[in-house]
Design an enzyme around this catalytic site. Structure first.
Site, PDB file in Angstrom:
ATOM      1  N   ASP A  52      31.852 -42.519   4.222  1.00 58.16           N
ATOM      2  CA  ASP A  52      32.877 -41.841   5.016  1.00 58.16           C
ATOM      3  C   ASP A  52      32.529 -41.844   6.505  1.00 58.16           C
ATOM      4  O   ASP A  52      31.384 -42.047   6.897  1.00 58.16           O
ATOM      5  CB  ASP A  52      33.018 -40.390   4.568  1.00 58.16           C
ATOM      6  CG  ASP A  52      33.659 -40.247   3.196  1.00 58.16           C
ATOM      7  OD1 ASP A  52      33.829 -41.269   2.506  1.00 58.16           O
ATOM      8  OD2 ASP A  52      33.970 -39.100   2.815  1.00 58.16           O
ATOM      9  N   HIS A 195      27.732 -41.563   3.739  1.00 50.95           N
ATOM     10  CA  HIS A 195      28.354 -41.595   5.056  1.00 50.95           C
ATOM     11  C   HIS A 195      27.882 -42.787   5.888  1.00 50.95           C
ATOM     12  O   HIS A 195      26.805 -43.339   5.637  1.00 50.95           O
ATOM     13  CB  HIS A 195      28.116 -40.276   5.787  1.00 50.95           C
ATOM     14  CG  HIS A 195      28.843 -39.119   5.161  1.00 50.95           C
ATOM     15  ND1 HIS A 195      28.385 -38.509   4.013  1.00 50.95           N
ATOM     16  CD2 HIS A 195      30.009 -38.502   5.491  1.00 50.95           C
ATOM     17  CE1 HIS A 195      29.239 -37.548   3.665  1.00 50.95           C
ATOM     18  NE2 HIS A 195      30.227 -37.531   4.538  1.00 50.95           N
TER      19      HIS A 195
END
Length: 236
Positions: A52, A195
Site C-alpha cells: 500500500d 507497504h
C-alpha cells in the site's frame, strides 16, 4: 659438449591459464541464481503479496527486490502519489505487478459523505490510468475501514474491495524477522498487507521468497471475482 635446449614453459602456462579461466566461467554460469517466476508446476497454491501507499521514492528499490526474487505483487496506489509519480506507476506495470486503487488522499472513508468517497475513488482511477497503470479492478480502503456506502461506490467503478488475511505490521515498525514470520503464516489463497516504503519490508523479500518456495506457494494475482490469490493467468 652439446647442450640440450631448455623447453619453454610459456605455451604450457598459457594453456593452463585458458583452461582455468574456462572452468571459472563455467562455475560462474552454473551458480548464478535464477530470479525467474516459478512455473505453475512448482506451485501448490498462491498467495497475494500487497503493498500500500505508493508510488514513492522507495518504489524503484521495492520493484527491484521483487523482480530479483521472482515475486509479483499488487500495488495499492494512492491517487495523489500516482499523479505525482506517473513514471513509477508505469514502472510497476513494466515489472509485472498489478495496480489497485487505495483512494486519493488516504482518508477514513467511513466518515465521509458518498460524494466524497466517490471523489476519492474516481480521481485515483484516473490518476492511475493517466500514469499507464490501466484501469484498476481492485480497491483497498485505507485502514481496512469500510461500510455499505464505500463498497457500493467502489462497485460502481467495477472495483472489488480487498482487505487482508495477515497484517505484516510493517507500518508499525515491525522488524525484518517479524515481517518474514508474518508471511510464513500465509496459506493458499490468502493475502498479506505490506507497504511501499518500509526498508525492513524490502530486506525481508529474499527470505519471504525462500519460505514460499519451500512450502510450494507462489506469489499470485488477486482475483476480482472472489478476492482471493490465484494463478496469474487464471483470470482474464
Amino acid at each position: 659438449m652439446r647442450i640440450t635446449p631448455r623447453l619453454s614453459l610459456r605455451p604450457v602456462i598459457t594453456a593452463l591459464a585458458v583452461a582455468t579461466m574456462a572452468a571459472t566461467a563455467t562455475v560462474a554460469v552454473d551458480t548464478t541464481p535464477s530470479h525467474a517466476t516459478p512455473s505453475h508446476a512448482a506451485c501448490n497454491g498462491y498467495v497475494g503479496l500487497t503493498f500500500d501507499d505508493g508510488p514513492s521514492g522507495s518504489t524503484a528499490g521495492l520493484l527491484a527486490a521483487l523482480t530479483q526474487n521472482g515475486l509479483r505483487a499488487t500495488m495499492f496506489n494512492q491517487g495523489e502519489y500516482a499523479a505525482a509519480n506517473p513514471a513509477q506507476v508505469r514502472a510497476q506495470v513494466d515489472a509485472g505487478m498489478w495496480v489497485g486503487n487505495h483512494t486519493y488522499t488516504h482518508p477514513h472513508l467511513t466518515g465521509l459523505s458518498q460524494d466524497q468517497v466517490d471523489s476519492e475513488i474516481s480521481r485515483t482511477q484516473q490518476a492511475i490510468a493517466d500514469g499507464g497503470g490501466g484501469t484498476p479492478k481492485l480497491f483497498r480502503p485505507p485502514y481496512g475501514e469500510t461500510d455499505a456506502t464505500v463498497q457500493a461506490t467502489a462497485a460502481s467503478y467495477g472495483l472489488t474491495q480487498i482487505i487482508w488475511d495477515v497484517d505484516s505490521q510493517d507500518w508499525n515498525g515491525a522488524s525484518t524477522d517479524a515481517i518474514v514470520q508474518a508471511n510464513a503464516r500465509l496459506t493458499d489463497g490468502q493475502i498479506i498487507l505490506m507497504h511501499d516504503w518500509p526498508a525492513n519490508t524490502v530486506a525481508a523479500l529474499p527470505r519471504i521468497a525462500q519460505d514460499l518456495a519451500g512450502r510450494g506457494l507462489c506469489a499470485g494475482m488477486i482475483s476480482p471475482l472472489n478476492g482471493r490469490a490465484v494463478a496469474p493467468d487464471s483470470v482474464g
